[in-house]
Design a protein around this motif. Structure first.
Motif, PDB file in Angstrom:
ATOM      1  N   UNK A 169       0.799  -1.229   0.000  1.00  0.00           N
ATOM      2  CA  UNK A 169       0.000   0.000   0.000  1.00  0.00           C
ATOM      3  C   UNK A 169       0.834   1.282   0.000  1.00  0.00           C
ATOM      4  N   UNK A 170       2.113   1.210   0.412  1.00  0.00           N
ATOM      5  CA  UNK A 170       2.851   2.444   0.690  1.00  0.00           C
ATOM      6  C   UNK A 170       3.661   2.967  -0.483  1.00  0.00           C
ATOM      7  N   UNK A 171       3.803   4.292  -0.522  1.00  0.00           N
ATOM      8  CA  UNK A 171       4.740   4.921  -1.439  1.00  0.00           C
ATOM      9  C   UNK A 171       6.127   4.925  -0.787  1.00  0.00           C
ATOM     10  N   UNK A 172       6.135   5.365   0.481  1.00  0.00           N
ATOM     11  CA  UNK A 172       7.371   5.374   1.257  1.00  0.00           C
ATOM     12  C   UNK A 172       7.129   4.648   2.573  1.00  0.00           C
ATOM     13  N   UNK A 185      11.688   1.615  19.081  1.00  0.00           N
ATOM     14  CA  UNK A 185      11.728   2.329  20.354  1.00  0.00           C
ATOM     15  C   UNK A 185      11.631   3.847  20.178  1.00  0.00           C
ATOM     16  N   UNK A 186      10.645   4.289  19.441  1.00  0.00           N
ATOM     17  CA  UNK A 186      10.378   5.713  19.326  1.00  0.00           C
ATOM     18  C   UNK A 186      11.155   6.414  18.239  1.00  0.00           C
ATOM     19  N   UNK A 187      12.191   5.771  17.744  1.00  0.00           N
ATOM     20  CA  UNK A 187      13.009   6.437  16.741  1.00  0.00           C
ATOM     21  C   UNK A 187      12.741   5.909  15.349  1.00  0.00           C
ATOM     22  N   UNK A 188      12.886   6.809  14.393  1.00  0.00           N
ATOM     23  CA  UNK A 188      12.845   6.384  13.012  1.00  0.00           C
ATOM     24  C   UNK A 188      14.232   5.796  12.729  1.00  0.00           C
ATOM     25  N   UNK A 189      14.294   4.531  12.360  1.00  0.00           N
ATOM     26  CA  UNK A 189      15.612   3.927  12.128  1.00  0.00           C
ATOM     27  C   UNK A 189      15.935   3.804  10.646  1.00  0.00           C
ATOM     28  N   UNK A 190      14.892   3.751   9.806  1.00  0.00           N
ATOM     29  CA  UNK A 190      15.152   3.708   8.379  1.00  0.00           C
ATOM     30  C   UNK A 190      13.950   4.265   7.635  1.00  0.00           C
ATOM     31  N   UNK A 191      14.221   4.982   6.557  1.00  0.00           N
ATOM     32  CA  UNK A 191      13.145   5.551   5.747  1.00  0.00           C
ATOM     33  C   UNK A 191      13.589   5.563   4.291  1.00  0.00           C
ATOM     34  N   UNK A 209      12.957   0.913  -2.861  1.00  0.00           N
ATOM     35  CA  UNK A 209      14.324   1.075  -2.375  1.00  0.00           C
ATOM     36  C   UNK A 209      14.526   0.311  -1.058  1.00  0.00           C
ATOM     37  N   UNK A 210      13.561   0.438  -0.149  1.00  0.00           N
ATOM     38  CA  UNK A 210      13.729  -0.180   1.165  1.00  0.00           C
ATOM     39  C   UNK A 210      13.816  -1.704   1.056  1.00  0.00           C
ATOM     40  N   UNK A 229      21.928   7.818   3.166  1.00  0.00           N
ATOM     41  CA  UNK A 229      22.930   6.873   2.681  1.00  0.00           C
ATOM     42  C   UNK A 229      22.858   6.745   1.165  1.00  0.00           C
ATOM     43  N   UNK A 230      21.685   6.998   0.635  1.00  0.00           N
ATOM     44  CA  UNK A 230      21.455   7.046  -0.808  1.00  0.00           C
ATOM     45  C   UNK A 230      20.378   8.112  -0.998  1.00  0.00           C
ATOM     46  N   UNK A 231      20.205   8.646  -2.196  1.00  0.00           N
ATOM     47  CA  UNK A 231      19.207   9.712  -2.352  1.00  0.00           C
ATOM     48  C   UNK A 231      17.835   9.279  -1.840  1.00  0.00           C
TER      49      UNK A 231
END
Lengths: 317, 333
Positions: free
Chosen positions: A215-218, A224-230, A235-236, A303-305
């Motif tokens: 379903x997602x575009x991104x 634990x509360x932090x965004x660790x990867x986006x 790409x992901x 780490x990449x665009x």
């Protein structure tokens, strides 16, 4: 370029609990463009629901900024909030506990319109019947109560209540997790159809990686509360840099008997988000952790665009 | 891919029918002539959606059905040569926890909140073995270590453990008397994926170690693919497709099973929309005549609604409840 509808800058939400400060959301920075879906994944307690609630002002934020349509809405007065509430809606996980058991479908759908100050009458009736058509509820059900309906239909009411305000932005908090797969597919298709028709923007919160991928575009991965990867969905899944994301992806059982199970074993369980020390929060479960990870908090790095990761030693292979 | 014919399966469920009868809704046909076998050391998956009757089957085997309203109206449950339905409650108590034990879906409600977890494990051991309480405590601590929880935590209470650890304790309790058959009802549904992976791996290790047979009840086809050797797909209280997992996953024949696979978001293709199964499962109090899936099936014809559809063996060990099974096959390339 499509327009950015929502921008979060270093958004934080801490709760004061007897044991100290609970970092439920800790530094989320992200942009969502109009008509897109941001998938937020993570395990229980990673702060994904809190994030959704802070964005909608159901909870006050502790720090950071929320920019909506170019306007800073971090702190708003009541009048502005009412205006925002009409444009921003929430679909809940459990359609049973989020609906009033003493209201019929008609009343559930009429309630938000009445709050907005619309008058009862033929026009409202038409809106309600049209909405029932849109979300796939038979018109004959108009006077039924939630307990008479199955989970899929209840969730359709929940979606109808959100859509009847003609919003531009919806936070979907695990909208299909309580449903069986065959019903889940019906609801996901419905959400996608409506999004296409009305150019809606979604934040889609879930723990189900196959749904989020679909379903997602991104996608934003939280730990634990932090965004660790986006990164963008493609790409992901093609280049996964964070050890946690890799472990998470490998843990999902795939319904394919011909595939070799190749699993990364995570040791232990999620640690406490109360008074976290300045270190990588995933270090205690990470097989690559070094002294640096245990003593120094990693920053988000691109780490990449368009691909950001919070790790001292992102996996490059 | 032929199934090894086992003359004496550990458990044989034959034509089991269970109804719930109440004044308000009438007769709810939860389980309708379900038959399957469990061989020594194998894991069979019972897959189906909410209300398909999976849990009712499990409760019938252990005779935990609440009667009334629940009632076994037909069938036999042969375990090690005995029909469990003929046993007295007293004899059943000797079997429960000792020869057959069960893991429930929700570990939070399966544990007693005001008794230490260690004592709860010890209780099962004391009940079924002639040993002293001290020996039983040692054994209980061994069981805790086995599922990856330090024995020193014997005196802690359920609320002091996380969800995954609570489920480990429930598993330790279920395996404490080395049962021959373990019924696991959605054992990992309430857990996060990384914890689910740990628990599933542990269950696999323990099953190998003890040579326990397992009935795994789940709605997750991914879990089945990893854990089971055979699968029975349940719909509206009936087995609609059954076979070894390669047959059911690679040579899927029943339109409902095909529909279940197709509803899942696929990883490889660039599909724009999912393919849901239209409609809903029929109300078990008002089951239609003929094929129970007809209403939702794209291929149904008058013949499907006119008679009860029998199970047919379309290849050795692969059974399908559809007259036209040969015409359908899932495209899973």
């Amino acid at each position: 370029m499509t327009d950015t509808i929502l921008e979060l800058q270093n958004l934080k939400k801490y709760f004061n609990v007897p044991a100290g400060e609970l970092h439920a959301v800790d530094g989320v920075t992200v942009k969502i463009r109009k008509g897109e879906t941001l998938g937020v994944v993570g395990e229980s307690g990673c702060g994904k629901s809190t994030l959704g609630r802070v964005v909608l002002h159901l909870l006050d934020n502790t720090d950071g900024k929320i920019i909506y349509n170019g306007e800073d809405i971090t702190k708003v007065d009541r009048k502005k909030l009412t205006e925002l509430r009409h444009k921003q809606q929430l679909i809940f996980q459990d359609p049973f506990s989020s609906l009033n058991p003493r209201m019929t479908i008609y009343q559930q759908l009429a309630e938000p319109l009445l709050i907005r100050g619309e008058k009862r009458g033929a026009e409202m009736d038409k809106k309600i019947y049209d909405m029932m058509d849109t979300v796939g509820l038979a018109r004959r059900l108009v006077n039924t109560y939630p307990h008479e309906l199955d989970g899929g239909r209840r969730q359709r009411i929940g979606i109808g209540r959100a859509l009847i305000m003609d919003p531009e932005f919806i936070v979907c908090d695990e909208p299909v997790s309580a449903l069986d797969v065959s019903i889940q597919a019906q609801i996901i298709n419905l959400l996608l159809d409506i999004q296409e028709k009305k150019q809606l923007t979604y934040i889609f919160i879930t723990h189900d990686l196959s749904v989020v991928r679909f379903i997602s575009t991104n996608i934003m991965v939280m730990y634990l509360g932090q965004m660790v990867e986006y990164a963008s969905t493609e790409e992901l899944f093609n280049h996964t840099y964070h050890p946690y994301t890799r472990a998470l992806l490998s843990a999902v059982p795939i319904p394919d008997v011909n595939r070799e199970v190749n699993r990364i074993h995570l040791q232990g369980e999620v640690t406490s988000p109360i008074n976290p020390k300045k270190a990588c929060r995933f270090a205690s479960r990470c097989m690559y952790a070094t002294d640096k990870c245990r003593n120094e908090e990693p920053e988000l790095q691109e780490i990449a665009p368009g691909h950001v990761v919070r790790c001292h030693f992102p996996l490059m292979d | 891919m032929t199934e090894i014919k086992n003359e004496n399966p550990l458990l044989e469920v034959k034509d089991l029918s269970v109804y719930y009868v109440s004044k308000e809704i009438g007769t709810c046909k939860a389980v309708n002539e379900v038959s399957f076998t469990v061989n020594k050391g194998e894991t069979i998956g019972l897959v189906g959606e909410t209300g398909a009757g999976k849990t009712t089957i499990a409760y019938s085997i252990l005779q935990l059905l609440q009667t009334p309203p629940g009632k076994v109206v037909n069938g036999e449950i042969i375990f090690n040569g005995k029909n469990l339905l003929d046993l007295s409650e007293r004899d059943m108590q000797k079997i429960r926890g000792k020869e057959i034990s069960m893991i429930f879906q929700d570990p939070m409600t399966a544990l007693n909140p005001i008794e230490t977890v260690g004592d709860q494990i010890r209780e099962v051991i004391l009940l079924h073995n002639k040993i002293t309480p001290v020996e039983a405590k040692v054994k209980a601590q061994e069981m805790m270590e086995m599922v990856g929880i330090p024995g020193e935590r014997y005196d802690e209470y359920a609320h002091e453990f996380s969800g995954g650890m609570k489920q480990r304790i429930v598993i330790a309790m279920a395996l404490a008397c080395s049962p021959e058959l373990l019924i696991a009802d959605e054992p990992t549904t309430a857990l996060d994926v990384t914890i689910q992976a740990q628990v599933l791996d542990m269950m696999n290790d323990l099953r190998e170690k003890y040579d326990t047979s397992v009935i795994l009840i789940t709605h997750d086809l991914g879990v089945v693919a990893e854990m089971c050797s055979r699968v029975a797909v349940i719909y509206a209280g009936q087995v609609v497709e059954m076979g070894d997992k390669y047959q059911v996953f690679n040579n899927t024949r029943h339109p409902y099973t095909i529909g279940l696979f197709d509803s899942l978001p696929s990883v490889n293709t660039n599909q724009k929309r999912l393919k849901p199964i239209k409609g809903l499962m029929p109300d078990p109090a008002r089951l239609p005549d003929g094929c129970k899936f007809a209403e939702r099936c794209d291929h149904c014809c008058d013949a499907c609604r006119s008679h009860e559809i029998p199970m047919r063996e379309i290849e050795p060990g692969h059974f399908v409840r559809c007259d036209f099974a040969e015409n359908f096959r899932r495209n899973n390339s």
